[in-house]
Design a protein around this motif. Structure first.
Motif, PDB file in Angstrom:
ATOM      1  N   THR A 105     -11.612   9.838   1.111  1.00 30.21           N
ATOM      2  CA  THR A 105     -10.625   8.802   1.420  1.00 30.21           C
ATOM      3  C   THR A 105     -10.053   8.172   0.152  1.00 30.21           C
ATOM      4  O   THR A 105      -8.860   7.856   0.096  1.00 30.21           O
TER       5      THR A 105
ATOM      6  N   ARG B 229      -1.149   8.483  -1.874  1.00 35.36           N
ATOM      7  CA  ARG B 229      -0.233   7.946  -0.876  1.00 35.36           C
ATOM      8  C   ARG B 229       0.351   6.618  -1.353  1.00 35.36           C
ATOM      9  O   ARG B 229      -0.395   5.689  -1.674  1.00 35.36           O
TER      10      ARG B 229
ATOM     11  N   ALA C 217      -2.676   3.390   4.334  1.00 33.30           N
ATOM     12  CA  ALA C 217      -3.994   3.906   3.969  1.00 33.30           C
ATOM     13  C   ALA C 217      -4.640   4.591   5.162  1.00 33.30           C
ATOM     14  O   ALA C 217      -4.469   4.173   6.319  1.00 33.30           O
TER      15      ALA C 217
ATOM     16  N   TYR D  80      -5.788   4.377  10.691  1.00 33.93           N
ATOM     17  CA  TYR D  80      -4.569   4.360   9.870  1.00 33.93           C
ATOM     18  C   TYR D  80      -3.954   2.966   9.897  1.00 33.93           C
ATOM     19  O   TYR D  80      -3.619   2.443  10.967  1.00 33.93           O
TER      20      TYR D  80
ATOM     21  N   SER E  29      -0.245   2.573  -5.082  1.00 29.52           N
ATOM     22  CA  SER E  29      -0.847   3.524  -4.154  1.00 29.52           C
ATOM     23  C   SER E  29      -1.574   2.758  -3.054  1.00 29.52           C
ATOM     24  O   SER E  29      -1.856   1.558  -3.177  1.00 29.52           O
ATOM     25  N   ALA E  30      -1.862   3.460  -1.977  1.00 28.49           N
ATOM     26  CA  ALA E  30      -2.589   2.823  -0.883  1.00 28.49           C
ATOM     27  C   ALA E  30      -3.972   2.356  -1.334  1.00 28.49           C
ATOM     28  O   ALA E  30      -4.460   1.300  -0.906  1.00 28.49           O
ATOM     29  N   GLU E  31      -4.596   3.117  -2.230  1.00 26.07           N
ATOM     30  CA  GLU E  31      -5.902   2.736  -2.758  1.00 26.07           C
ATOM     31  C   GLU E  31      -5.791   1.477  -3.611  1.00 26.07           C
ATOM     32  O   GLU E  31      -6.630   0.571  -3.514  1.00 26.07           O
TER      33      GLU E  31
ATOM     34  N   ASN F 227      -6.057   8.408  -0.629  1.00 31.38           N
ATOM     35  CA  ASN F 227      -5.230   7.202  -0.717  1.00 31.38           C
ATOM     36  C   ASN F 227      -4.635   7.011  -2.110  1.00 31.38           C
ATOM     37  O   ASN F 227      -3.647   6.285  -2.261  1.00 31.38           O
TER      38      ASN F 227
ATOM     39  N   SER G  86       1.981   2.936  -1.076  1.00 29.79           N
ATOM     40  CA  SER G  86       1.898   1.861  -0.101  1.00 29.79           C
ATOM     41  C   SER G  86       3.265   1.619   0.531  1.00 29.79           C
ATOM     42  O   SER G  86       4.297   1.736  -0.128  1.00 29.79           O
TER      43      SER G  86
END
Length: 286
Positions: A218, A225, A113, A107, A234-236, A222, A227
């Protein structure tokens, strides 16, 4: 998208994380995507106690007149912490065809992420190999961890690599206080998402291929989620840029497909049942 909770998906769509996905809007999801059994299998949680109290509370009866504010701007300075957390899950019920039995969850605090890597064993050598891959993955994307928090069961080779080779501060979680490690919550989040996706696999899907599903799991997780550095991303997207669905379309996990192989590239496939040659074969999407 691995059967996410509808509210979570709608919130991510409204945040603009799915701008490149044609036809995906919050209204479409509200209309056509109801709660599914597969989603419930991965996200069932017991209700908390004392949420709907019947006691009289004078503070609740106090009402205030809301003030209307217009055209106000706020500036916030975010300091990168450089924190990285990692831990391992319990043993997966089925050993994969590659010999993987566990999953390492990493994490990253700043990007928010969650990354997953398969493990054959919980030995120090296996953990060190995956940590090197994760550090290389993050460094290429401009993320350089400063603090690494992990379980107190850490090999000496891993300690030497983190402290001396990467020059990263290593913090070991005290015994019986594993919740200090944020990877514990990340494991819970990843398990919910992964189980919801496994629940919608084809009934004949060979479960020993589960480790091939980790990259898709994953990526979809992500995408949901935000950032921590920039909530508009997004985290991605923070790690890998905009995920363009037109360039990389996603199919349901473990979806069975019938592939036609042209005469120039196919090999002679002998049917065990009829003893005849065929030009088609069955496969699964990862």
């Amino acid at each position: 998208m691995w059967n996410p909770v509808p509210d979570t998906w709608i919130e991510a769509i409204n945040a603009g994380f799915f701008a490149t996905w044609p036809g995906i809007t919050a209204d479409i999801v509200r209309k056509h995507y109801a709660k599914t059994i597969e989603s419930a299998k991965g996200h069932m949680k017991a209700d908390r106690k004392n949420v709907r109290s019947t006691k009289n509370d004078s503070a609740r009866e106090m009402t205030t007149t809301p003030q209307v504010r217009e055209y106000e701007y706020y500036v916030k300075t975010i300091e990168l912490t450089g924190k990285l957390y990692s831990d391992q899950t319990g043993r997966f019920p089925v050993i994969s065809s590659k010999g993987n039995k566990y999953i390492m969850i990493i994490y990253d605090h700043d990007s928010n992420a969650i990354l997953a890597r398969p493990l054959k064993t919980k030995s120090g050598h296996e953990q060190l190999k995956n940590l090197k891959e994760v550090h290389q993955y993050l460094n290429k994307r401009g993320i350089h961890p400063k603090i690494h928090v992990m379980d107190n069961e850490c090999s000496q080779a891993t300690k030497d690599y983190i402290i001396h080779t990467k020059k990263i501060d290593l913090l070991l979680v005290p015994p019986y206080m594993h919740r200090v490690n944020a990877a514990e919550k990340a494991i819970d989040t990843f398990k919910n998402h992964f189980i919801a996706g496994l629940a919608s696999l084809d009934p004949q899907f060979p479960m020993h291929l589960w480790c091939r599903l980790l990259p898709l799991a994953t990526t979809t997780l992500n995408l949901l989620r935000p950032s921590r550095v920039n909530p508009r991303l997004s985290a991605e997207e923070f790690l890998n840029g905009v995920f363009d669905y037109n360039k990389t379309p996603i199919a349901p996990p473990g979806c069975k497909v019938l592939v036609h192989e042209t005469k120039s590239v196919r090999k002679n496939i002998v049917s065990l049942r009829y003893g005849t040659k065929t030009s088609t074969s069955l496969g699964y999407i990862f």
